[in-house]
Design an enzyme around this catalytic site. Structure first.
Site: not given
Ligand code: FES
Length: 145
Positions: A35, A104
Site C-alpha cells: 500500500c 495497518c
Molecule cells: Fe496500508 Fe493502511 S492501507 S497501512
C-alpha cells in the site's frame, strides 16, 4: 454497523503523540510495499521505561489510528511490556478494524519493535534476536514484489 469504530475515527481525527523526538533513543521505520504506507516511531527511554513516544505516519486513516493507539499503549511502560504489544491488541483497543485494514495495525507493532531494536543496538544491549521477527517473516509483506 459503521465500517470504522468511534475509537478509530477519534484517533484518526485527533491522533495522539504525533511528531518527532530530537535525539531519540530508538527510531523505527517500517513501510508496507503493497500500500506504500510508511510509519516512523521515536522513543525516549530512561531506566528501561518508555518516557516519551512520538510517531509520523504517511498512510491511511487506520494506520494513523493504529499508530496513535499503539503509542498511547506503550507510553510510560517498561520496554518488556512494549515488546509484548501485538497488532491484535492494538486493533482490539480500537474496537476492531475491518479485516482488510488489519495490516495497518501490523505496521504499528513492527515500527515499535524496530525502534526498540534500534535502542538495543545503539546501546550495545544484548538481546535474543528471535524477539524481533526478520523482515522475511512478515506475513503481510510481499518484499516489494
Ligand atoms: Fe496500508 Fe493502511 S492501507 S497501512
Amino acid at each position: 454497523m459503521a465500517l470504522y469504530s468511534e475509537k478509530v475515527m477519534d484517533h484518526f481525527q485527533h491522533p495522539r503523540n504525533v511528531g518527532v523526538i530530537d535525539n531519540a533513543d530508538g527510531v523505527g521505520e517500517v513501510g508496507n510495499p503493497k500500500c506504500g504506507d510508511i510509519m516512523k516511531i521515536y522513543l525516549k527511554i530512561e531506566n528501561d521505561i518508555i518516557v516519551d513516544v512520538k510517531f509520523e505516519t504517511f498512510g491511511c486513516g487506520s494506520a494513523i489510528a493504529s499508530s496513535s493507539m499503539a503509542t498511547e499503549m506503550i507510553k510510560g511502560q517498561p520496554i518488556s511490556q512494549a515488546l509484548t504489544l501485538t497488532n491484535k491488541a492494538v486493533a482490539e483497543a480500537l474496537d476492531g478494524l475491518p479485516a482488510h485494514k488489519l495490516h495497518c495495525s501490523v505496521l504499528a507493532e513492527e515500527a515499535i519493535k524496530k525502534a526498540l531494536k534500534d535502542y538495543y543496538d545503539k546501546n550495545g544491549i544484548a538481546y535474543d534476536p528471535a524477539i524481533f521477527p526478520a523482515c522475511e517473516d512478515c506475513e503481510h509483506c510481499d518484499h516489494g514484489a
